[in-house]
Write an enzyme that holds these catalytic residues in place. Structure first.
Site, PDB file in Angstrom:
ATOM      1  N   GLU A 171       0.870  -0.879  -5.129  1.00 59.25           N
ATOM      2  CA  GLU A 171      -0.215   0.010  -5.149  1.00 59.25           C
ATOM      3  C   GLU A 171       0.171   1.613  -5.280  1.00 59.25           C
ATOM      4  OE1 GLU A 171      -1.300   2.364  -2.580  1.00 59.25           O
ATOM      5  OE2 GLU A 171      -3.550   2.776  -3.709  1.00 59.25           O
TER       6      GLU A 171
ATOM      7  N   ASP B  57       0.887  -1.306   0.031  1.00 61.37           N
ATOM      8  CA  ASP B  57       0.102  -0.049   0.028  1.00 61.37           C
ATOM      9  C   ASP B  57       0.934   1.186   0.153  1.00 61.37           C
ATOM     10  OD1 ASP B  57      -2.844   1.218   0.734  1.00 61.37           O
ATOM     11  OD2 ASP B  57      -1.529   1.966   2.217  1.00 61.37           O
TER      12      ASP B  57
HETATM   13  C1  OTU Z   1      -4.159   3.572  -0.388  1.00 54.58           C
HETATM   14  O1  OTU Z   1      -5.028   4.559  -1.129  1.00 54.58           O
HETATM   15  C2  OTU Z   1      -5.494   2.696   0.014  1.00 54.58           C
HETATM   16  O2  OTU Z   1      -5.894   2.074  -1.127  1.00 54.58           O
HETATM   17  C3  OTU Z   1      -6.458   3.419   0.711  1.00 54.58           C
HETATM   18  O3  OTU Z   1      -7.692   2.829   0.833  1.00 54.58           O
HETATM   19  C4  OTU Z   1      -6.104   4.042   1.880  1.00 54.58           C
HETATM   20  O4  OTU Z   1      -6.885   4.954   2.414  1.00 54.58           O
HETATM   21  C5  OTU Z   1      -4.687   4.842   1.572  1.00 54.58           C
HETATM   22  O5  OTU Z   1      -3.680   4.160   0.753  1.00 54.58           O
HETATM   23  C6  OTU Z   1      -3.845   4.967   3.074  1.00 54.58           C
HETATM   24  O6  OTU Z   1      -3.618   3.483   3.443  1.00 54.58           O
HETATM   25  O7  OTU Z   1      -2.262   5.607  -1.143  1.00 54.58           O
HETATM   26  O8  OTU Z   1      -1.098   5.299  -3.600  1.00 54.58           O
HETATM   27  O9  OTU Z   1      -7.408   8.511  -2.884  1.00 54.58           O
HETATM   28  O10 OTU Z   1      -6.876   6.130  -3.623  1.00 54.58           O
HETATM   29  O11 OTU Z   1      -4.739   7.296  -0.952  1.00 54.58           O
HETATM   30  C7  OTU Z   1      -2.279   5.995  -3.578  1.00 54.58           C
HETATM   31  C8  OTU Z   1      -7.231   7.616  -1.777  1.00 54.58           C
HETATM   32  C9  OTU Z   1      -2.900   5.607  -2.148  1.00 54.58           C
HETATM   33  C10 OTU Z   1      -6.540   6.416  -2.252  1.00 54.58           C
HETATM   34  C11 OTU Z   1      -5.215   6.839  -2.078  1.00 54.58           C
HETATM   35  C12 OTU Z   1      -4.391   5.433  -2.007  1.00 54.58           C
END
Ligand code: OTU
Length: 600
Positions: A301, A259
């Site tokens: 991600e 993440d």
């Molecule tokens: C990711 O999100 C997760 O998929 C989100 O669910 C979390 O809120 C976030 O990290 C924090 O852990 O980090 O690389 O626009 O699409 O924050 C980008 C909101 C991220 C999410 C974005 C994304």
């Protein structure tokens, strides 16, 4: 002299690659931690269960095992799908009925009390959220999934921990070892960094720092104030996360969704995203996995413009694969293709989907896109602004029109909602696939038919483009937006719960689910027949509304318009979905897919 085991042989062969990352990150200090890291690798390897070790050997012999025509993913919250892990075991048959071979479970690990950002504020990486079950339940689930050739994926939120993680609690209590796990800055220093940082949650969590009196300063909090960014410049953090990751792999997880890895390294005067050191960190994790648990996938991600993706697979900065390559992630989200699909629907044009499919080619071996139409997050517009730079004179204006369309403006059939804005600025859009595609707004049979076709169109874009196409829970059943979050004090501020409904098992035998799931199965069957998987390629078409994708032996056409259009001469080709021969003057209906395979 140690008996040469597979791990020892891999340690000898790949240890230099791991040490190189440590030296790039930490200099001589990095090499000083090598003996401790080596001990961790050996300890975790010694504990690796026989079933996982066998999987290691099988996958070393077939490094492209996950770049396969029949790979289909599914992503869900455990509680919203089946209540608990035990309950999920009872629904594996539903996944098998769709042909799922990869299962990403959200919010599985123990999360912060109260608001946990949907499980992304992790309080203990090594235990399961108690209300969902135990790690023993997970091991039983993983064994059941392996029987069905389904690989279990879990989020490794390694950019930050919850502020009630044991490390954060110790830091708060004054333990210098754990205080150094986090970034604690003075007001002026934080202000200096803030000047170049972007906002992830500008409405609900403005700024990137949170003053924490117990820490005596500003703690770095890229996301919510209760998500404390880890200080990856501290080699102790590397040791702790490598150990955590390998322990989780030994519990039966076959993939980690890394993440927010674009944010891992902080550098003053930059936006602290996509820094070279972030890649060295992930390459170190990859090397550790390749030594101890080579069956395990890493999925980045990284919601970044397509041009910034290659290093997340392992390309050196700015170079092509020949210019140097060190394995980093096996999978990377193709966020831009997901966004392009929705823009294509809004614009009734294949222009952006074509551009992104064309930009998604040329993957290295042992790598693939994670393709998808929707997920648990918003449709984030920022990364595609980067993709459109140089193509479009005013990307923000163009995407704002698309976003407003998806948010339901101007008679649109879409029923999305703005994310982190009131619609006046461009940030994100929320909504389930069915609601965004028009099924919620549909009032006539034709409107419902067109909504079903738009859903199939975006599933076809995800499947035909060769990626590990991943469904988000409930989209296969046409679930609509769930507004109930507004009544939940812990969720009312978080608009993304709009598209995170609870699974409606009764819906599965209703018209919408039967149609949508049937279309998904037909597209998956067609892709298996085509033999297609991996980097996509485009096919020239006769009109801007029509996207052509080469998928294995097949030609797949997607009509992003409400009008029938001409495809051209497909004599000798066979419609794999309708199972009919195609003529020399082929047409394709409104919002439709034509999947053409060579005649037998
Ligand atoms: C990711 O999100 C997760 O998929 C989100 O669910 C979390 O809120 C976030 O990290 C924090 O852990 O980090 O690389 O626009 O699409 O924050 C980008 C909101 C991220 C999410 C974005 C994304």
């Amino acid at each position: 002299m140690r008996v040469s085991s597979p791990t020892e042989r891999r340690l000898a062969a790949l240890g230099p690659r791991l040490r190189r990352q440590l030296e790039r990150l930490y200099g001589s200090t990095g090499l000083a931690i090598w003996p401790r890291l080596e001990a961790i690798l050996r300890e975790r390897a010694a504990e690796r269960p026989a079933a996982m070790a066998a999987l290691d050997e099988a996958r070393l012999a077939d490094p492209d095992w996950f770049v396969a025509p029949d790979m289909l993913g599914y992503s869900t919250y455990v509680d919203r799908f089946a209540g608990t892990v035990e309950g999920l075991i009872g629904h594996v048959d539903h996944l098998e009925s769709l042909g799922v071979r990869y299962l990403h479970l959200l919010a599985l690990l123990k999360a912060r009390e109260g608001d946990s950002d949907g499980g992304f504020a992790v309080a203990d990486y090594l235990s399961v959220e108690p209300r969902l079950g135990t790690m023993a339940d997970v091991e039983r689930l993983a064994a059941r999934l392996r029987e069905g050739r389904i690989s279990l994926c879990v989020d490794l939120a390694l950019n930050h921990t919850a502020d009630d993680h044991a490390w954060a609690q110790a830091a708060r209590d004054g333990d210098p070892h754990y205080r150094a796990f986090y970034h604690v800055l003075g007001d002026d220093e934080a202000q200096a960094y803030e000047a170049d940082l972007l906002q992830v949650f500008p409405t609900t969590a403005p700024g990137n720092f949170t003053h924490v009196p117990a820490m005596g300063g500003q703690v770095w909090t890229t996301f919510y104030p209760f998500q404390w960014d880890l200080n990856w410049a501290n080699p102790e953090v590397m040791l702790a996360i490598v150990d955590t990751m390998l322990r989780l792999a030994n519990h039966g997880f076959e993939a980690f969704r890394l993440d927010s890895i674009a944010f891992l390294w902080k550098q003053l005067g930059t936006d602290c995203r996509n820094r070279p050191q972030a890649h060295y960190i992930v390459r170190a994790l990859r090397a550790a996995l390749d030594i101890v648990a080579p069956a395990t996938l890493l999925k980045a991600e990284a919601i970044v413009p397509t041009a910034l993706v290659p290093p997340y697979f392992g390309a050196d900065e700015g170079s092509d694969w020949d210019g140097g390559f060190e394995p980093e992630c096996h999978l990377v989200y193709n966020n831009s293709l997901m966004v392009a699909g929705w823009v294509g629907l809004a614009e009734q044009s294949a222009a952006l989907p074509h551009a992104i499919v064309a930009a998604s080619g040329g993957l290295p071996r042992g790598a693939n896109w994670l393709s998808y139409a929707r997920c648990h997050d918003d449709i984030g517009w920022g990364a595609v602004i980067g993709d459109l730079a140089g193509i479009d004179p005013d990307p923000v204006a163009r995407l704002t029109i698309a976003a407003k369309f998806l948010d339901g403006a101007d008679g649109s059939w879409a029923r999305g909602e703005p994310f982190q804005s009131d619609g006046s600025v461009l940030h994100g859009s929320n909504g389930t696939m069915a609601s965004l595609a028009g099924l919620e707004a549909a009032r006539t049979d034709e409107e419902r038919e067109h909504a079903f076709r738009r859903i199939a169109l975006l599933n076809a874009l995800s499947i035909a483009s060769g990626g590990l196409a991943t469904l988000y829970m409930g989209d296969e059943a046409g679930l609509l937006n769930d507004h109930s979050y507004r009544d939940d004090p812990d969720r009312a501020h978080e608009g993304r719960w709009l598209h995170r409904p609870v699974m409606d098992w009764d819906a599965l035998d209703r018209v919408a689910a039967l149609r949508i799931s049937g279309d998904i199965r037909a597209l998956r069957t067609a892709r298996i027949a085509s033999g297609g998987a991996g980097a996509p390629a485009t096919i020239a078409t006769s009109t801007s509304a029509l996207l052509g994708i080469a998928c294995g032996s097949d030609r797949v056409f997607l009509n992003f318009s409400p009008h029938a259009v001409q495809v051209g001469d497909l004599a000798g080709w066979h419609d794999r979905v309708a199972d009919t021969p195609i003529g020399d003057d082929a047409m394709i209906g409104p919002w439709s897919v034509l999947w053409a395979g060579p005649s037998a």
